[in-house]
Structures are given as C-alpha cells and as structure tokens.
Design an enzyme around this catalytic site. Structure first.
Site, PDB file in Angstrom:
ATOM      1  N   SER A 101       0.818  -1.217   0.000  1.00  0.00           N
ATOM      2  CA  SER A 101       0.000   0.000   0.000  1.00  0.00           C
ATOM      3  C   SER A 101       0.851   1.266   0.000  1.00  0.00           C
ATOM      4  O   SER A 101       0.324   2.369  -0.003  1.00  0.00           O
ATOM      5  CB  SER A 101      -0.929   0.007   1.224  1.00  0.00           C
ATOM      6  OG  SER A 101      -0.181  -0.151   2.406  1.00  0.00           O
ATOM      7  N   ASN A 133      -1.807  -2.613  13.383  1.00  0.00           N
ATOM      8  CA  ASN A 133      -3.272  -2.491  13.367  1.00  0.00           C
ATOM      9  C   ASN A 133      -3.752  -1.249  14.123  1.00  0.00           C
ATOM     10  O   ASN A 133      -4.588  -0.494  13.629  1.00  0.00           O
ATOM     11  CB  ASN A 133      -3.921  -3.755  13.947  1.00  0.00           C
ATOM     12  CG  ASN A 133      -3.595  -4.981  13.107  1.00  0.00           C
ATOM     13  OD1 ASN A 133      -3.055  -4.850  12.013  1.00  0.00           O
ATOM     14  ND2 ASN A 133      -3.909  -6.158  13.617  1.00  0.00           N
ATOM     15  N   THR A 188     -41.298  25.111  -9.319  1.00  0.00           N
ATOM     16  CA  THR A 188     -41.529  23.734  -8.880  1.00  0.00           C
ATOM     17  C   THR A 188     -41.705  22.965 -10.181  1.00  0.00           C
ATOM     18  O   THR A 188     -42.260  23.506 -11.150  1.00  0.00           O
ATOM     19  CB  THR A 188     -42.785  23.586  -7.999  1.00  0.00           C
ATOM     20  OG1 THR A 188     -43.908  24.021  -8.750  1.00  0.00           O
ATOM     21  CG2 THR A 188     -42.677  24.419  -6.718  1.00  0.00           C
ATOM     22  N   HIS A 189     -41.214  21.750 -10.222  1.00  0.00           N
ATOM     23  CA  HIS A 189     -41.220  20.944 -11.465  1.00  0.00           C
ATOM     24  C   HIS A 189     -40.505  21.678 -12.605  1.00  0.00           C
ATOM     25  O   HIS A 189     -40.792  21.443 -13.765  1.00  0.00           O
ATOM     26  CB  HIS A 189     -42.644  20.597 -11.897  1.00  0.00           C
ATOM     27  CG  HIS A 189     -43.523  20.142 -10.772  1.00  0.00           C
ATOM     28  ND1 HIS A 189     -43.615  18.820 -10.398  1.00  0.00           N
ATOM     29  CD2 HIS A 189     -44.302  20.831  -9.894  1.00  0.00           C
ATOM     30  CE1 HIS A 189     -44.441  18.713  -9.354  1.00  0.00           C
ATOM     31  NE2 HIS A 189     -44.856  19.926  -9.020  1.00  0.00           N
ATOM     32  N   SER A 201     -14.844  26.074 -26.971  1.00  0.00           N
ATOM     33  CA  SER A 201     -14.977  24.854 -27.759  1.00  0.00           C
ATOM     34  C   SER A 201     -13.909  24.873 -28.842  1.00  0.00           C
ATOM     35  O   SER A 201     -13.563  25.925 -29.363  1.00  0.00           O
ATOM     36  CB  SER A 201     -16.360  24.813 -28.402  1.00  0.00           C
ATOM     37  OG  SER A 201     -16.352  23.962 -29.527  1.00  0.00           O
ATOM     38  N   LYS A 215     -18.757  29.467 -28.329  1.00  0.00           N
ATOM     39  CA  LYS A 215     -19.085  28.802 -27.071  1.00  0.00           C
ATOM     40  C   LYS A 215     -18.275  29.267 -25.876  1.00  0.00           C
ATOM     41  O   LYS A 215     -17.078  29.516 -25.973  1.00  0.00           O
ATOM     42  CB  LYS A 215     -18.863  27.282 -27.224  1.00  0.00           C
ATOM     43  CG  LYS A 215     -19.790  26.623 -28.192  1.00  0.00           C
ATOM     44  CD  LYS A 215     -21.161  26.392 -27.596  1.00  0.00           C
ATOM     45  CE  LYS A 215     -21.101  25.346 -26.537  1.00  0.00           C
ATOM     46  NZ  LYS A 215     -22.006  24.242 -26.751  1.00  0.00           N
ATOM     47  N   GLU A 229     -20.099  21.819 -14.377  1.00  0.00           N
ATOM     48  CA  GLU A 229     -20.430  20.491 -14.893  1.00  0.00           C
ATOM     49  C   GLU A 229     -19.558  19.421 -14.247  1.00  0.00           C
ATOM     50  O   GLU A 229     -20.017  18.339 -13.888  1.00  0.00           O
ATOM     51  CB  GLU A 229     -20.245  20.456 -16.413  1.00  0.00           C
ATOM     52  CG  GLU A 229     -21.257  21.306 -17.160  1.00  0.00           C
ATOM     53  CD  GLU A 229     -20.854  21.494 -18.618  1.00  0.00           C
ATOM     54  OE1 GLU A 229     -20.673  20.475 -19.314  1.00  0.00           O
ATOM     55  OE2 GLU A 229     -20.701  22.649 -19.052  1.00  0.00           O
ATOM     56  N   TYR A 268      -9.127  -6.936  13.057  1.00  0.00           N
ATOM     57  CA  TYR A 268      -8.520  -6.377  11.845  1.00  0.00           C
ATOM     58  C   TYR A 268      -8.470  -7.407  10.722  1.00  0.00           C
ATOM     59  O   TYR A 268      -8.152  -8.570  10.935  1.00  0.00           O
ATOM     60  CB  TYR A 268      -7.093  -5.883  12.142  1.00  0.00           C
ATOM     61  CG  TYR A 268      -6.411  -5.364  10.885  1.00  0.00           C
ATOM     62  CD1 TYR A 268      -6.583  -4.058  10.471  1.00  0.00           C
ATOM     63  CD2 TYR A 268      -5.647  -6.216  10.086  1.00  0.00           C
ATOM     64  CE1 TYR A 268      -6.007  -3.596   9.303  1.00  0.00           C
ATOM     65  CE2 TYR A 268      -5.065  -5.766   8.908  1.00  0.00           C
ATOM     66  CZ  TYR A 268      -5.251  -4.452   8.517  1.00  0.00           C
ATOM     67  OH  TYR A 268      -4.689  -4.011   7.361  1.00  0.00           O
ATOM     68  N   LYS A 306      -8.234   3.382   2.278  1.00  0.00           N
ATOM     69  CA  LYS A 306      -7.493   4.637   2.106  1.00  0.00           C
ATOM     70  C   LYS A 306      -7.760   5.349   0.802  1.00  0.00           C
ATOM     71  O   LYS A 306      -8.041   6.558   0.801  1.00  0.00           O
ATOM     72  CB  LYS A 306      -5.995   4.360   2.270  1.00  0.00           C
ATOM     73  CG  LYS A 306      -5.676   4.068   3.711  1.00  0.00           C
ATOM     74  CD  LYS A 306      -4.294   3.550   3.941  1.00  0.00           C
ATOM     75  CE  LYS A 306      -4.259   2.814   5.259  1.00  0.00           C
ATOM     76  NZ  LYS A 306      -5.180   1.634   5.314  1.00  0.00           N
TER      77      LYS A 306
HETATM   78  N1  ARG Z   1      -1.062  -1.295   5.498  1.00  0.00           N
HETATM   79  C1  ARG Z   1      -1.952  -1.863   6.464  1.00  0.00           C
HETATM   80  C2  ARG Z   1      -3.321  -1.191   6.360  1.00  0.00           C
HETATM   81  O1  ARG Z   1      -3.399  -0.218   5.719  1.00  0.00           O
HETATM   82  C3  ARG Z   1      -1.417  -1.672   7.836  1.00  0.00           C
HETATM   83  C4  ARG Z   1      -1.905  -2.651   8.846  1.00  0.00           C
HETATM   84  C5  ARG Z   1      -1.431  -3.988   8.494  1.00  0.00           C
HETATM   85  N2  ARG Z   1      -1.623  -4.903   9.539  1.00  0.00           N
HETATM   86  C6  ARG Z   1      -1.455  -6.203   9.333  1.00  0.00           C
HETATM   87  N3  ARG Z   1      -1.618  -6.966  10.327  1.00  0.00           N
HETATM   88  N4  ARG Z   1      -1.196  -6.672   8.158  1.00  0.00           N
HETATM   89  O2  ARG Z   1      -4.299  -1.616   6.906  1.00  0.00           O
END
Ligand code: ARG
Length: 465
Positions: free
Chosen positions: A31, A118, A163-164, A285, A291, A298, A325, A333
């Site tokens: 990650s 975790n 309205t509408h 445009s 334009k 938009e 976890y 993320k």
């Molecule tokens: N990169 C992991 C996450 O975003 C961190 C936690 C990982 N923990 C584990 N036991 N693998 O969640």
C-alpha cells in the site's frame, strides 16, 4: 547493533517463512504507493508512543532521544523528496520504521513495543483525517460566505421560483441562494459532529486484544490531541465507521454542490440567461467559436458520482468483515483520500466561482413575469375578500387562461376584465400582482419578503463571523 530484521522483508517476513513473497503478491499487497501520504501522522503517532514508552520506563531515555533524532532526519528526507520508499516494505509504517532502525539502531527496533500496525494505522488515518476535516470546515465557511455575499446584493432581485422546473412564484435571487447556505450550514454541522467520534485514540489496542505493557493511553491521547480513547481494543483496530461517516458527509455535501452546479449550468444557458460566469471559470470549444461552457460546474456535478461511489465502496468493504482487523481495511485509504481531495478542490473552486457570478436582473424578472408567477397572489387576494381558497383557485385559473390567450400578464389585464372573473376584485389588486408586491407579501419567517431575507443574511453573517 544487530541486523535490522526489516531488511529481510525482501526475502521473507521472518524465520518462519521458507520462501520469499512472489513479486505479484508483493505488488498486490503493498500500500506504500498510496499510504505514504500518511507519513506525517505516522511519525507524529510514533513520537507520542515513544515518549509514553519512555515515561513509563518501558524504553530508556536514550532510546527516546535516538528515536526523536531519527524521526527528525526522516522528516527532513521525506520533505525534501530524498526518502526512498520501498515496495518490499509494503506500507508507510514499515518503510519509516525500517529507515529509523537503519539510522538509530536498536532504539528503532524498540519503537514497536506494545504496538501493532493495526492500532498504528487506525491512529494514523484518524490523525490525518482530523486535519483534513478542519480544513474542510474552513472551506465550508468560505462557501457560505461567498453565497451570503452574493445574496446581500440581491435581496430585491426577483427571479421565478420553480416547482417541477415550471415557473411557480416569484422569489428573490438572495432567497434562492440562502437555501444553499442552509444546506452547507447543515453539512458543517454534520462534519463537526463526526469529528467528535473520529477524534478518539485507537493506539494501545495493539494487534487486537490490548497489550501486556503498562501503557499510558491517556497520555498518548493528550499528546496527540485526541478527546478520548477507543474503549474496546477489538473495535479500535477494526472499525472504520469514522470513514463511513466522513464519506456520507462528503456525499451529501457533494450532492448539494451538484444541485447548485446544475442550476448554474441552467442559469448560464441562453434559454435562461440569468447569470454570467467570469471567463476564468469557463472553457471554449475547439470547433464552435461562440461557445463559453460552464465546465467547472459540470465537473463538480460529475465528480459527485465518484464521491458517492466511494461511500458505496467503503460500506461494501466493511459489511462482511469478522472482528477484528482484516487486510480488507487497507482498501479504506484510496476512497477516503479521493473523497477528501475531490471535496476540498470542489469547495474551493465553487466558493471562488460563486463570488464571481454576474447577475442579469432584467432577464430574471422577465422570466418571472412570463410565467404567471403572481397567480397565487391573486387567489390569496380573493380569499382575503371572503372566497374559499378552492373557489379562488378556480377563478384565477380562468383569468390566467384568458390572459394567456391574449399574450398578456395578469397585471396587464384591465380592471374591468379582471372584475369579469370576480366582482370582488378592486383596483388595489394591481399592487400585489406586481412581482415586488408578491415578494413583500411573503413576510413570514423563512419567506422571500426582502425584510425577512435581509434578517436571514444578517443572522448568517453573525454566525459565520
Ligand atoms: N497497510 C496496512 C493497512 O493499511 C497496515 C496494517 C497492516 N496490519 C497487518 N496486520 N497486516 O491496513
């Protein structure tokens, strides 16, 4: 100094593993490509943890000094772009910890005492999001200020209320804008409310069950500015409902932006011609030289789809997870980051663009006159003369039909003609058939009468400071 075990990650996790991770698995599970943006929160959290470990005599004062020195250097390396992020070190946490150990040796290896990635990642994300929440709160104030500022100039500017999407009754442009101020004010309330639940500390939960070290969690919470502790270790490491709440807030807020955007697009079209946008918010445009397109509005409308999508993604991410976890959580993320980025940029640009709107008051007024917007006022007039409302409604329908056939507004019909529809109609009717008369008549709290709208503008100004 003994070898850094994290250096071996490239080969295998620990002595337990007999072969290295496959290249594909390494890329699939890493990650660091996206979670490196948590680095500042990660270092902040680690320093608070290390200070507490030293205060509790779990690590030595010298270890803390070494960790601080190492983190200062890492901060400098990341800020200057010299830090080398390694895929084989999977995520932001292991990358920073490995570099720390490289720099300061055993003290770096002691940092992870009484902690797990975790509770570390849960803490980092909360810290990171809290700062973004505070930035967004300020932007919501800007957005409201821009709308109130424009409204203040248009308490008397009449436009058709719809309205509408059919002309219904006259309203002032200010009144229309203040409807959005209410929406964004509620968004700000939602944001302040979710912040309370976001701002609790998971650290100390360790992997899932708590830890056998005598940690002082309250101290860490104070250091990091958390208002309280997550009270259950399993919940602390596994729940992401703060992210769900944030994504719902963001989705609702984007829906408000999107509705405003849709109106801006309509108002700017030739058929409405109610407003103009500054050139810097429009694009041309490549083929049609005449334009000028409201691309920003938009796009804001379009980007609402991705934020709502992130909410769906996060809800689905959580729904099947057993405690505690699971690696699934790593997928929280990117949607969260993108929701924040999209909302932040959108609010910033919309607040600016609203500030630059030019209002074409005559066009608004003409449109209000075209649609028999004061028909309800004529009905109300007859009710005040003693007719039951349903009868008055019917009388006015006949008057409007006849006016339409002649291509006239109600206010352009001669008194005698109007009296043909009902004898109770007198010369005083013309005052309220005017747009201004219609506005003035709606002098109730929350109504469009200029005196009410001005009071609202004042109240918003006081609130927004
Ligand atoms: N990169 C992991 C996450 O975003 C961190 C936690 C990982 N923990 C584990 N036991 N693998 O969640």
């Amino acid at each position: 100094m003994s070898a850094n075990p994290l250096d071996n990650k490239a080969q295998a996790w620990s002595a337990l593993f007999s072969e290295p991770m496959s290249e594909l698995v390494k890329r699939y599970t890493a990650s660091v490509g996206f979670d490196q943006r948590l680095w500042r929160a990660d270092i902040q959290g680690s320093l608070a943890h290390a200070e507490m470990l030293a205060a509790q005599a779990i690590i030595a004062a010298q270890d803390l000094a070494d960790i601080r020195r190492g983190m200062a250097q890492i901060t400098e390396e990341i800020e200057s772009g010299r830090f080398e992020w390694k895929l084989e070190l999977e995520d932001v946490h292991l990358n920073i910890e490995a570099r720390l150990t490289q720099l300061v040796g055993d003290a770096g290896k002691r940092l992870h005492t009484g902690r797990s990635r975790n509770d570390q990642v849960a803490t980092d994300v909360r810290l990171w999001l809290r700062a973004e929440v505070d930035g967004l709160a300020a932007l919501l104030v800007e957005m409201q200020r821009a709308l109130v500022g424009l409204a203040a100039r248009h308490a008397e500017t009449v436009m058709p209320g719809f309205t509408h999407l059919q002309v219904a009754q006259p309203v002032s442009f200010a009144h229309h804008l203040l409807a959005y101020v209410e929406m964004f004010a509620r968004d700000a309330e939602r944001l302040a409310d979710l912040r309370k639940r976001l701002n609790r500390l998971p650290l100390g939960a360790a992997a899932l069950a708590g830890t056998s070290y005598p940690l002082d969690r309250a101290r860490v919470a104070r250091t990091l500015g958390f208002d309280g502790l997550c009270a259950n270790s399993l919940d602390a490491v596994s729940d992401r409902d703060f992210a769900l709440e944030f994504a719902s807030f963001a989705s609702i807020c984007m829906v408000h932006v999107s509705r405003l955007s849709e109106e801006i697009v309509l108002w700017m079209s030739q058929n409405f011609g109610f407003i103009d946008l500054a050139d810097r918010y429009c694009t041309g445009s490549s083929i049609m030289p005449q334009k000028r397109n409201p691309d920003v509005a938009e796009l804001a409308r379009g980007k609402t789809g991705r934020v709502v999508g992130h909410l769906m993604g996060l809800l689905t991410l959580m729904k099947g997870q057993p405690l505690a976890y699971n690696k699934d959580n790593q997928e929280d993320k990117e949607p969260l980051f993108d929701a924040v980025d999209t909302l932040r940029d959108t609010l910033r640009i919309m607040a600016e663009m609203v500030g630059g709107i030019t209002v074409k008051a005559e066009a608004m007024e003409r449109a209000a006159l075209r649609g028999y917007a004061t028909a309800t006022d004529l009905a109300d007039y007859l009710v005040k003369k003693g007719l039951p409302f349903r009868d008055a409604h019917e009388v006015v329908a006949h008057a409007v039909k006849s006016a339409m056939q002649q291509g006239l507004d109600l206010s352009q019909l001669p008194l005698a003609t109007l009296q043909g529809f009902h004898s109770a109609i007198g010369p005083d009717v013309f005052e309220l058939l005017s747009l201004r008369g219609s506005l003035d008549a709606r002098d109730v709290i929350g109504g469009t009468a200029p005196v009410q709208v001005r009071a609202q503008i004042e109240a918003h100004r006081m609130r927004l400071g």
